[in-house]
Design a protein around this motif. Structure first.
Motif: not given
Length: 175
Positions: A87-113
Motif C-alpha cells: 500500500a504505497f503512500t507518500d510518508v515523511a520518513l520520521l513519521d514511520v521511524l520515530n514511533p519505532v525508535l520510541a519503542d526501542l529506545k527503552a530497550i536500548g537504555e535498559s542495556k545502557g546503549l
C-alpha cells in the motif's frame, strides 16, 4: 510429480513458519517497550505518587503499534493467496521511524546503549507497515547484538533513492 508437490508444500510450510517467527518477534518489541515504560511508571508512582503523562503516552503508543502488528498478522491469508500488494503512500520518513525508535529506545537504555537518529525531512513513497517491520527488525537486531556503545539510524540520499542505514558498535555478523 508427487515428490515435487511434497517438497513445495514443505518449503511453503517452512516459509510460513519463518514469517510467523519474524512477525512474532516484531510484535514482542512494542510489548516489551510497553512493559519497560510500565515499570518506570510504577517506580515513579511509588516514589512521588504522581502519574507521569509522558510515560502513559509511551505505553499507549507501544500498545497501538502492537495492535497494528496484530492487524498485519491477519493479512497473512492475503499473503498466502498472493493477493498482497504493498500500500504505497507518500510518508515523511520520521513519521514511520520515530514511533519505532520510541519503542526501542527503552530497550536500548535498559542495556545502557545510546540510540540516536540523524534527523531527516525526507518523504518517501512506501508501504508504511512494511517499512515499520523492516526498521523494527534492523534496529531491534542492532540493539540485541550490541553489548555496549551506540546504535545510530540515518538516511542517505543517492539520487532518487533513499538508503536507510543502521550503524552500531555491536559484534557484527560472523563470516
Amino acid at each position: 510429480l508427487r515428490a515435487e508437490i511434497e517438497t513445495q508444500l514443505r518449503d511453503a510450510g517452512r516459509s510460513k513458519s519463518h514469517f510467523m517467527s519474524a512477525t512474532s518477534h516484531d510484535l514482542l518489541q512494542p510489548i516489551h517497550a510497553a512493559r519497560l515504560f510500565t515499570a518506570s511508571l510504577q517506580q515513579n508512582l511509588s516514589q512521588s505518587g504522581e502519574v507521569n503523562p509522558e510515560l502513559v503516552a509511551h505505553i499507549d503508543q507501544s500498545l497501538q503499534r502492537a495492535e497494528r502488528l496484530i492487524t498485519d498478522l491477519r493479512e497473512i491469508s492475503r499473503l498466502d493467496s498472493g493477493r498482497h500488494e504493498p500500500a504505497f503512500t507518500d510518508v515523511a520518513l520520521l513519521d514511520v521511524l520515530n514511533p519505532v525508535l520510541a519503542d526501542l529506545k527503552a530497550i536500548g537504555e535498559s542495556k545502557g546503549l545510546s540510540l540516536r537518529c540523524v534527523p531527516s525531512n525526507l518523504w518517501l513513497k512506501i508501504d508504511p507497515a512494511m517499512l515499520t517491520r523492516i526498521l523494527q527488525n534492523l534496529i531491534g537486531n542492532a540493539i540485541r547484538y550490541t553489548d555496549r556503545g551506540k546504535v545510530l539510524v540515518g538516511v542517505r540520499r543517492r539520487g532518487a533513492v533513499a538508503e536507510i542505514q543502521v550503524c552500531d558498535t555491536g559484534r557484527g555478523i560472523s563470516p
